[in-house]
Motif scaffolding. Sequence first.
Motif: not given
Length: 671
Positions: A665-671
């Motif tokens: 979720i963190v990767v998808l939000i901040f990529s």
Amino acid sequence: MKEIIIALVGQPNVGKSHLINSIANATLHVGNFSGVTVDKKEVIFQRDGYRLKLIDLPGTYSLHPYTPEERVTKEFLLNEKYDLILNVIDSNQLEKNLTFTWQLADLGKPMVVAFNMYDEFARNGGEIDTDKFYKLTNILAQNVSAKENFGLEELFKKVITTFNKKNVPRVYYSEIIEEEISNLERKIKDCIYTKRFVAIRLLEDDEDIYKIVFKKPWYSDILNVLKNAKDRLRAEYDEEDTKTIMFEERFALSKGIVTQISKKPKKETLTEKIDKILIHPIFGLPIFLFVMWLLFNATFSLGSIPMDYINAAFVGFSEWVSKILPSGIINDAITNGVIPAVGAVIMFLPNILILFLGINLLEQTGYMARAAYVMDGILKRFGLQGRAFIPLISGFGCSVPAYMAARTLKNPKDRLITMLVIGFMSCGARLPVYVLLVSAFFPKEIQGNVLFAIYITGAIIGLIVAKILRIVLFKGEPEPFVMELPKYRFPKIKGILFDLWIKTKMYLKKAGTFIAIASLIVWFLSSYPVNKEELKNIPQDKQQTYILEHSYLAQLGKTIEPIFKPLNLTWREDVALLSGLSAKEVVVSTMAVLYGSKGDSSKDLIEKIKQNLTFLQAVVIIIFIMFYSPCVAAMATFWAEVPQWKWRLFYLIYPNIFAYLISLIVVLIFS
């Protein structure tokens, strides 16, 4: 000579043992209760022509047992032969102790109360009117001090009086509860206990009484009345759990009687003065969070001071070993593999010791119990009880003793939920990974705050998971929270230093054996196989990179790389996280080997981390470390404490899936 058999009962730490030791001309017999290894103390002595036999039962908070000791006490009171109950109470904890007294009174047995530790209570200006207590409850009582040896002879005279008169306690609850008890009593026929006791225990879901009543022919007649009674109590008290309703009713009864029989100490003790601030309903929580913030900032700022000196020592040691060993594979393995990796882990020993020191100080001063009291209301909202705070906060040190500390939770559901979320409390072994990554990617002035945020975020998410587990898998309310608040005391410096020395020794032993071996294996797997013919065509400065890219470790990492690819991690980070299942410190030593750190200074590994990772990758690693499975030792302890296979398997799987999803979720939000 007539014999009076007395069941000596009380909550833990009320001074029953002191009382036994203070009885003159007594004979002590020690054995075991039948079928268990719990100590059975019997004291026999004579008074006024009677032979008194005191049977010291294990301390218990209530007649809802969860530990073997509490089970022994309940089974004795329900099934064994005795003439009366001698209930010992701490005069300084009247309201809390009396909640258990009312449960004993429900038994309908003759009873005498000993208000013990009265010397301390009176010294501060307190008084207890035992005559008024008798008028209110029909229970004879005596103010005593087993420590100062006064009031005991008067106490045993009242025991003999109660035995002869067969005085039965007269304790009544609120009108609505008494009405439901009466309705149930009319349906209860033959039973080995009093109708009143059976009715009350049915109302609060006593399984032992249910098993007895279930076999009775009138069981079906009582079911509908019992259901209606519970429904009415739940609606009246706005509480689903009838045990909690009865607990609160008894506590309210205690408060009411204490106001009538007791004159509280005029002199406010130092503990009470401090508690006005530290367990204040508004300021208590902010003070606790501030204390923890100070601790984590000290962990970072003070712990960073010795880093350069520790690394310099390992650099010097590595150079010395390199000179005395002949050149070759052994020299390379030790100087390029083991020493830098072990040094990278030991570099963070000061941080860990400061964290342990802080937690130890909080425990020894008595503040940790206050923190549990302050946190009780919050924890209950998340499906936990205040006592769960102790194993949870212990998890910041090490998960192994934290799992063992969960034994103090009596309710199996409360205990299991707590154990399932202990892993969200970042243990000391994760600290080196956090310090390494935070040092690499955050400005120095906010590093302590970031570390504090990591720990608090993990704890908050752990509480949310606990709430979900309570709603989905463990329905019901947590047990009411009862815990003694000890007096504040100065910590014993010798004890603290000894504890720190033990932890240092264990950490160094772990670094010198387990982590050294793990580092050696990682170095070997990252350095072989070597194709010397192919190396001839590779420039000298790129040979090490070529070997690593074609090593056994790279092959393993690239095999599992597709799994971690969505998390934006390379095979090096995958291998480091995988190695962390053995021990979280191994993540640091694995990174030291894989990123080619030589340990030239405390900043060398940090620089290598900066060169090989992006900020987002570092954040993902921190998140994954926060939530995935703890080390093998911790997992083994969980398995030892939880015998059910379904929960063992659940525990193996769910933290890793959770860590993966949060990271994704963190990767998808901040990529």
